[in-house]
Design a protein around this motif. Structure first.
Motif, PDB file in Angstrom:
ATOM      1  N   MET A 194       0.849  -1.194   0.000  1.00  0.00           N
ATOM      2  CA  MET A 194       0.000   0.000   0.000  1.00  0.00           C
ATOM      3  C   MET A 194       0.882   1.241   0.000  1.00  0.00           C
ATOM      4  O   MET A 194       1.918   1.264   0.665  1.00  0.00           O
ATOM      5  CB  MET A 194      -0.887   0.048   1.248  1.00  0.00           C
ATOM      6  CG  MET A 194      -1.808  -1.122   1.428  1.00  0.00           C
ATOM      7  SD  MET A 194      -2.754  -0.970   2.952  1.00  0.00           S
ATOM      8  CE  MET A 194      -4.275  -0.363   2.275  1.00  0.00           C
ATOM      9  N   ASP A 195       0.448   2.261  -0.720  1.00  0.00           N
ATOM     10  CA  ASP A 195       1.107   3.562  -0.668  1.00  0.00           C
ATOM     11  C   ASP A 195       0.465   4.376   0.446  1.00  0.00           C
ATOM     12  O   ASP A 195      -0.764   4.482   0.516  1.00  0.00           O
ATOM     13  CB  ASP A 195       0.946   4.305  -1.992  1.00  0.00           C
ATOM     14  CG  ASP A 195       1.740   3.664  -3.115  1.00  0.00           C
ATOM     15  OD1 ASP A 195       2.821   3.102  -2.841  1.00  0.00           O
ATOM     16  OD2 ASP A 195       1.282   3.732  -4.269  1.00  0.00           O
ATOM     17  N   VAL A 196       1.305   4.932   1.312  1.00  0.00           N
ATOM     18  CA  VAL A 196       0.820   5.752   2.430  1.00  0.00           C
ATOM     19  C   VAL A 196       1.669   7.011   2.533  1.00  0.00           C
ATOM     20  O   VAL A 196       2.733   7.104   1.929  1.00  0.00           O
ATOM     21  CB  VAL A 196       0.846   4.979   3.768  1.00  0.00           C
ATOM     22  CG1 VAL A 196      -0.042   3.750   3.719  1.00  0.00           C
ATOM     23  CG2 VAL A 196       2.261   4.595   4.156  1.00  0.00           C
ATOM     24  N   LYS A 197       1.199   7.963   3.326  1.00  0.00           N
ATOM     25  CA  LYS A 197       1.971   9.178   3.577  1.00  0.00           C
ATOM     26  C   LYS A 197       3.021   8.895   4.640  1.00  0.00           C
ATOM     27  O   LYS A 197       2.866   8.005   5.470  1.00  0.00           O
ATOM     28  CB  LYS A 197       1.037  10.299   4.022  1.00  0.00           C
ATOM     29  CG  LYS A 197       0.063  10.684   2.935  1.00  0.00           C
ATOM     30  CD  LYS A 197      -0.806  11.823   3.347  1.00  0.00           C
ATOM     31  CE  LYS A 197      -1.777  12.098   2.221  1.00  0.00           C
ATOM     32  NZ  LYS A 197      -2.384  13.362   2.266  1.00  0.00           N
ATOM     33  N   HIS A 210      -4.540   6.870  11.471  1.00  0.00           N
ATOM     34  CA  HIS A 210      -4.834   6.943  10.038  1.00  0.00           C
ATOM     35  C   HIS A 210      -4.643   5.572   9.383  1.00  0.00           C
ATOM     36  O   HIS A 210      -5.499   5.116   8.616  1.00  0.00           O
ATOM     37  CB  HIS A 210      -3.946   7.990   9.373  1.00  0.00           C
ATOM     38  CG  HIS A 210      -4.043   7.991   7.886  1.00  0.00           C
ATOM     39  ND1 HIS A 210      -5.118   8.527   7.214  1.00  0.00           N
ATOM     40  CD2 HIS A 210      -3.211   7.497   6.941  1.00  0.00           C
ATOM     41  CE1 HIS A 210      -4.939   8.367   5.914  1.00  0.00           C
ATOM     42  NE2 HIS A 210      -3.797   7.745   5.728  1.00  0.00           N
ATOM     43  N   LEU A 211      -3.533   4.904   9.696  1.00  0.00           N
ATOM     44  CA  LEU A 211      -3.289   3.576   9.108  1.00  0.00           C
ATOM     45  C   LEU A 211      -4.351   2.564   9.532  1.00  0.00           C
ATOM     46  O   LEU A 211      -4.811   1.765   8.713  1.00  0.00           O
ATOM     47  CB  LEU A 211      -1.897   3.064   9.499  1.00  0.00           C
ATOM     48  CG  LEU A 211      -0.703   3.723   8.831  1.00  0.00           C
ATOM     49  CD1 LEU A 211       0.585   3.078   9.316  1.00  0.00           C
ATOM     50  CD2 LEU A 211      -0.801   3.666   7.326  1.00  0.00           C
ATOM     51  N   LEU A 234      -6.774   0.434   7.049  1.00  0.00           N
ATOM     52  CA  LEU A 234      -6.889  -1.032   7.110  1.00  0.00           C
ATOM     53  C   LEU A 234      -8.336  -1.463   7.344  1.00  0.00           C
ATOM     54  O   LEU A 234      -8.790  -2.464   6.771  1.00  0.00           O
ATOM     55  CB  LEU A 234      -5.977  -1.588   8.204  1.00  0.00           C
ATOM     56  CG  LEU A 234      -4.474  -1.366   7.989  1.00  0.00           C
ATOM     57  CD1 LEU A 234      -3.681  -1.948   9.144  1.00  0.00           C
ATOM     58  CD2 LEU A 234      -4.006  -1.934   6.667  1.00  0.00           C
ATOM     59  N   ARG A 235      -9.065  -0.721   8.157  1.00  0.00           N
ATOM     60  CA  ARG A 235     -10.484  -1.034   8.380  1.00  0.00           C
ATOM     61  C   ARG A 235     -11.296  -0.818   7.117  1.00  0.00           C
ATOM     62  O   ARG A 235     -12.135  -1.651   6.753  1.00  0.00           O
ATOM     63  CB  ARG A 235     -11.056  -0.161   9.492  1.00  0.00           C
ATOM     64  CG  ARG A 235     -10.658  -0.573  10.874  1.00  0.00           C
ATOM     65  CD  ARG A 235     -11.297   0.343  11.896  1.00  0.00           C
ATOM     66  NE  ARG A 235     -10.816   0.049  13.226  1.00  0.00           N
ATOM     67  CZ  ARG A 235     -10.723   0.957  14.187  1.00  0.00           C
ATOM     68  NH1 ARG A 235     -11.077   2.205  13.970  1.00  0.00           N
ATOM     69  NH2 ARG A 235     -10.281   0.601  15.372  1.00  0.00           N
TER      70      ARG A 235
END
Length: 126
Positions: free
Chosen positions: A94-97, A111-112, A116-117
């Motif tokens: 996954m791309d995340v900040k 946030h993560l 995921l939820r």
């Protein structure tokens, strides 16, 4: 159910600890994640994380993470991916900040958890 990130480190020697946690808790292992981001200099870095089912007693779902210290195409990433694949799963990319854009790391982890939820990788808040 309480869902919480437990930070092991930044992906250096602690990647081996994450591997041991996965192998020794294989009956509780749910998913392995590779979070892609860019550091403040724009270089790509990765985080690896493993989600476990709650223990028999208790209402706590741990998510162990090695945060933003793994370069792309490194041996450490390969070790993590091989560990997850040995249990018959594929790591989820996954791309995340980057966590540095958040005022506090707890907001980053919140946030993560929300991501995921929303993607149904972990159960909704109860």
């Amino acid at each position: 159910m309480i869902q919480r990130f437990i930070e092991l480190g930044e992906g250096y020697g602690d990647i081996y600890e994450l591997r041991e946690l996965i192998m020794n808790n294989r009956s509780r292992f749910m998913h392995g994640f590779v979070f892609h981001t860019k550091d403040m200099d724009g270089k790509p870095v990765l985080s690896t994380a493993a989600v476990f089912k709650p223990a028999v007693q208790g209402n706590f779902m741990p998510i162990y993470i090695c945060r933003e210290g793994i370069p792309e195409n490194s041996k450490r990433l390969e070790i993590f991916e091989q560990t997850v694949e040995a249990l018959g799963e594929l790591p989820i990319h996954m791309d995340v900040k980057h966590s540095a854009i958040y005022a506090d790391r707890k907001f980053y982890f919140s946030h993560l958890i929300s991501v995921l939820r929303l993607n149904h990788y972990i159960p909704p808040m109860q």
